[in-house]
Design an enzyme around this catalytic site. Structure first.
Site, mmCIF file in Angstrom:
data_model
loop_
_atom_site.group_PDB
_atom_site.id
_atom_site.type_symbol
_atom_site.label_atom_id
_atom_site.label_comp_id
_atom_site.label_asym_id
_atom_site.label_seq_id
_atom_site.Cartn_x
_atom_site.Cartn_y
_atom_site.Cartn_z
ATOM 1 N N GLU A 1 0.843 -1.201 -0.216
ATOM 2 C CA GLU A 1 -0.092 0.012 -0.050
ATOM 3 C C GLU A 1 0.839 1.147 -0.136
ATOM 4 O O GLU A 1 1.580 1.411 0.783
ATOM 5 C CB GLU A 1 -0.940 -0.018 1.257
ATOM 6 C CG GLU A 1 -1.706 1.218 1.461
ATOM 7 C CD GLU A 1 -2.425 1.177 2.805
ATOM 8 O OE1 GLU A 1 -2.475 2.260 3.408
ATOM 9 O OE2 GLU A 1 -2.757 0.160 3.345
ATOM 10 N N ARG B 1 0.549 10.281 0.914
ATOM 11 C CA ARG B 1 1.008 11.435 2.103
ATOM 12 C C ARG B 1 2.179 12.359 1.435
ATOM 13 O O ARG B 1 2.759 13.096 2.062
ATOM 14 C CB ARG B 1 1.474 10.656 3.306
ATOM 15 C CG ARG B 1 0.297 9.950 3.995
ATOM 16 C CD ARG B 1 0.755 9.294 5.211
ATOM 17 N NE ARG B 1 -0.170 8.376 5.939
ATOM 18 C CZ ARG B 1 -0.127 8.055 7.116
ATOM 19 N NH1 ARG B 1 0.894 8.102 7.739
ATOM 20 N NH2 ARG B 1 -0.814 7.315 7.402
ATOM 21 N N LYS C 1 -10.893 -1.322 7.420
ATOM 22 C CA LYS C 1 -9.620 -1.253 8.020
ATOM 23 C C LYS C 1 -9.903 -0.655 9.436
ATOM 24 O O LYS C 1 -10.586 0.475 9.677
ATOM 25 C CB LYS C 1 -8.820 -0.358 7.364
ATOM 26 C CG LYS C 1 -7.415 0.035 8.121
ATOM 27 C CD LYS C 1 -6.411 0.847 7.212
ATOM 28 C CE LYS C 1 -6.688 2.411 7.318
ATOM 29 N NZ LYS C 1 -5.738 2.952 6.847
#
Length: 210
Positions: A43, A47, A130
Site C-alpha cells: 500500500e 502522503r 480497516k
C-alpha cells in the site's frame, strides 16, 4: 466492492506493507526489496507529493499488487487508480470515496474505529474494513469486540502494529490481512537500506504464513 473482491486482489496475501515514500527514486529499489523478501502486495500512502509516481513505478514492477492508501477524496481515488492502484484504502469512512471506487471498479477499504462507523460501511455494501489506528484503539480487544456483533465482517488492522504483534492479529479469524510500516520505514529509505527492508519483509512473510 466486497471483501471477497479484496481477498481476490490480494491473492491470499495476509501481510500488507504500508509505505510512505518521500523520494520517487526509491520506488524501484523498494519494490525489488519487498518482492525479494516475499511480499506480494503493498500500500503506497498518498502522503507525499510524489505518491502517484511511486505508485506507478511500483505497480509496473510486476511482482507486487499495489494499492493506494491515505486516500481522502474521490479525486485522489481516481488519480490513484489511473496510476495503477488495484485497491484503495482510506483512514476513515467517506461515502463519496466509496462511491468513486465502486464506479472505478476497485475494492475500497475504509477505516473505522467504532461500531457506528462499521455500520455505515456495512450499509454501503462493504464487508471488509480497516480498523485504524488499531493499537491505539485497543488492539485485538477492540477488534474482537467489534467483530462479535458483526460476524461476517473482515478486518485489516493497521496502525501501531509491529513484528511482535503480527502473529496474534493473523490468528484471529476476523482478520483478512495486517497492515504495517515497520518493514520499510522512512529511516530505512533515507539510508537506502534495502537489504534490511528485504530481511524484515522476509521475516514478516514467514510469520504471516506459519
Amino acid at each position: 466492492m466486497t471483501g471477497t473482491d479484496l481477498a481476490s486482489v490480494l491473492a491470499g496475501a495476509r501481510l500488507l506493507p504500508v509505505l510512505t515514500v518521500p523520494s520517487t527514486a526509491t520506488a524501484g529499489p523498494l519494490a525489488d526489496a519487498l518482492a525479494a523478501g516475499g511480499a506480494r502486495c503493498a500500500e503506497v500512502t498518498f502522503r507525499t507529493s510524489g505518491a502517484e509516481q511511486v505508485l506507478k513505478t511500483m505497480a509496473a514492477h510486476g511482482g507486487l499488487t499495489v494499492g493506494a492508501g491515505t486516500v481522502l477524496t474521490p479525486e485522489q481515488a481516481e488519480r490513484a487508480v489511473t496510476a495503477g492502484a488495484r485497491f484503495v484504502v482510506s483512514p476513515g469512512f467517506d461515502d463519496e470515496v466509496v462511491a468513486k471506487c465502486r464506479e472505478l471498479g476497485v475494492p475500497v477499504v475504509p477505516g473505522i474505529g467504532t461500531a457506528t462507523e462499521l455500520m455505515r460501511a456495512l450499509k454501503a455494501g462493504l464487508d471488509t474494513v480497516k480498523i485504524f489506528p488499531a493499537e491505539p484503539l485497543g488492539g485485538l480487544r477492540t477488534l474482537r469486540a467489534l467483530a462479535a456483533p458483526f460476524p461476517r465482517t473482515r478486518f485489516v488492522p493497521t496502525g501501531g502494529i509491529d513484528a511482535s504483534r503480527l502473529a496474534a492479529y493473523l490468528a484471529d479469524p476476523a482478520v483478512l490481512a495486517v497492515g504495517g510500516s515497520w518493514m520499510a520505514t522512512a529511516a530505512h529509505l533515507e539510508r537506502g537500506d534495502y537489504e534490511e527492508i528485504r530481511r524484515l519483509t522476509a521475516e514478516a512473510v514467514e510469520r504471516s504464513t506459519t
